[in-house]
Design a protein around this motif. Sequence first.
Motif, PDB file in Angstrom:
ATOM      1  N   LEU A 283       0.814  -1.213   0.000  1.00 55.50           N
ATOM      2  CA  LEU A 283       0.000   0.000   0.000  1.00 55.50           C
ATOM      3  C   LEU A 283       0.850   1.266   0.000  1.00 55.50           C
ATOM      4  O   LEU A 283       1.733   1.435   0.837  1.00 55.50           O
ATOM      5  N   TYR A 284       0.587   2.153  -0.964  1.00 51.65           N
ATOM      6  CA  TYR A 284       1.125   3.508  -0.900  1.00 51.65           C
ATOM      7  C   TYR A 284       0.263   4.321   0.055  1.00 51.65           C
ATOM      8  O   TYR A 284      -0.959   4.166   0.094  1.00 51.65           O
ATOM      9  N   TYR A 301      -0.537   4.377  13.558  1.00 49.69           N
ATOM     10  CA  TYR A 301       0.105   3.067  13.456  1.00 49.69           C
ATOM     11  C   TYR A 301      -0.004   2.573  12.024  1.00 49.69           C
ATOM     12  O   TYR A 301      -1.089   2.563  11.428  1.00 49.69           O
ATOM     13  N   MET A 302       1.132   2.148  11.456  1.00 49.78           N
ATOM     14  CA  MET A 302       1.172   1.656  10.083  1.00 49.78           C
ATOM     15  C   MET A 302       1.687   0.230  10.065  1.00 49.78           C
ATOM     16  O   MET A 302       2.803  -0.042  10.502  1.00 49.78           O
ATOM     17  N   ASP A 303       0.876  -0.681   9.553  1.00 42.47           N
ATOM     18  CA  ASP A 303       1.263  -2.084   9.452  1.00 42.47           C
ATOM     19  C   ASP A 303       2.338  -2.246   8.370  1.00 42.47           C
ATOM     20  O   ASP A 303       2.632  -1.317   7.602  1.00 42.47           O
ATOM     21  N   LYS A 304       2.897  -3.446   8.265  1.00 42.77           N
ATOM     22  CA  LYS A 304       3.998  -3.716   7.344  1.00 42.77           C
ATOM     23  C   LYS A 304       3.596  -3.627   5.880  1.00 42.77           C
ATOM     24  O   LYS A 304       4.453  -3.702   4.984  1.00 42.77           O
ATOM     25  N   ILE A 305       2.299  -3.483   5.584  1.00 42.27           N
ATOM     26  CA  ILE A 305       1.852  -3.405   4.185  1.00 42.27           C
ATOM     27  C   ILE A 305       2.283  -2.109   3.495  1.00 42.27           C
ATOM     28  O   ILE A 305       2.267  -2.024   2.268  1.00 42.27           O
ATOM     29  N   ILE A 306       2.673  -1.082   4.247  1.00 39.79           N
ATOM     30  CA  ILE A 306       3.074   0.192   3.633  1.00 39.79           C
ATOM     31  C   ILE A 306       4.382  -0.008   2.856  1.00 39.79           C
ATOM     32  O   ILE A 306       5.361  -0.529   3.399  1.00 39.79           O
ATOM     33  N   THR A 307       4.392   0.400   1.584  1.00 43.46           N
ATOM     34  CA  THR A 307       5.614   0.289   0.789  1.00 43.46           C
ATOM     35  C   THR A 307       6.690   1.203   1.389  1.00 43.46           C
ATOM     36  O   THR A 307       6.378   2.294   1.876  1.00 43.46           O
ATOM     37  N   PRO A 308       7.965   0.780   1.368  1.00 41.84           N
ATOM     38  CA  PRO A 308       9.029   1.619   1.953  1.00 41.84           C
ATOM     39  C   PRO A 308       9.055   3.031   1.384  1.00 41.84           C
ATOM     40  O   PRO A 308       9.297   3.997   2.107  1.00 41.84           O
TER      41      PRO A 308
END
Length: 369
Positions: A283-284, A301-308
């Motif tokens: 996810l962007y 809070y941002m889960d690991k799905i966020i693109t670097p």
Amino acid sequence: MFLRLFLLILQLESRSSLVQCSGSQSVVVQEGYLKWIKQMSSLRHSVFQKAEKQKHKPCLTIKVEKKTGAGDFVSIQRAIDSIPEVNLCRVIISIGPGAYKEKVEIPATKAYISMEGAGAEKTVIEWDDTADRIGPKGRPLGTFGSATVAVNSPYFIAKNITFKVSVDDDVDVEHCTIAALRSIGKASSGTEDICRHCSICGVQVPWSPRHTLRPHGRHYFKECYIEGSIDFVFGDGLSLYDGCHLHAITNSYGALTAQKRESMLEESGFSFINCRVTGSGALYLGRAWGTFSRVVFAYTYMDKIITPRGWYNWGDKNREMTVFYGQYKCSGPGAEFGGRVSWSRELTSEEAKPFISLTFIDGQEWIKL
């Protein structure tokens, strides 16, 4: 260049006003134009009118129930249709439990409407329109017309309801866009809407725009659940998301926001504070739909799905110089700022300050806590 252009307009308009007015009247007209130019040349200029205080005390309550005879209506749209045109007082539409399968539209002439459900898990409004579906005028509905619930009037409030896109399995969603909730007013209309404890749900689709929520005007979303896949919060509104849960449902790439700010002078943008971002896929945080797109995440809070990388420039490198994308004291495995694109920013407390309170949407003027 900007000031020279407006000074030229001032000269032309002043000459015109002197032909039409004389004496003290011409002075008043010229002073008005000077004030207007000062406002337009300021970086604090807003396309939104000053916020007005909401009318919270109801003058009428209409009950909608699934069972015939249990309420005033069995249809939400019929309850709305029963409200007089040019409504000037707060009307509560109390909606009982159940799935209401209907397309709902609130016209611009019916302000101050509240829709209150029995709980987001109990009261559901759902419809299956898509952008490519042919509408009553013989043309495709488009994203604008596909919304399950369309709010065209100002001062709307929703509580404890689910707004949902419900598309049958045999519908080809790969080639259509859909919106669960569209809340829109012209930028200058002063539209101010509130959603509390609501769920706004889109559909799971491949990589192409699949919208869920389209806010325009001023909006406050408090403790809502918003679900979608690509650009599922989009538009050019001035919106604050407070304590919301944003959940991605994609098996490939998705994007949480597509904010469409088109001018440096336009004070639109999305701010997310104390939120959670979870889901599936990659996810962007946002795509730069507008040249001056503006989105901020704070205390989220941002889960690991966020693109670097975090953000996408919509395929236009020039937008990297004009967008405003920021994070402030976010947490979780997806909040790591080290891999972010160079044109986003980790905000200082001073930079974050305008985005992390109700003042971002002038909420102190119209939100009753």
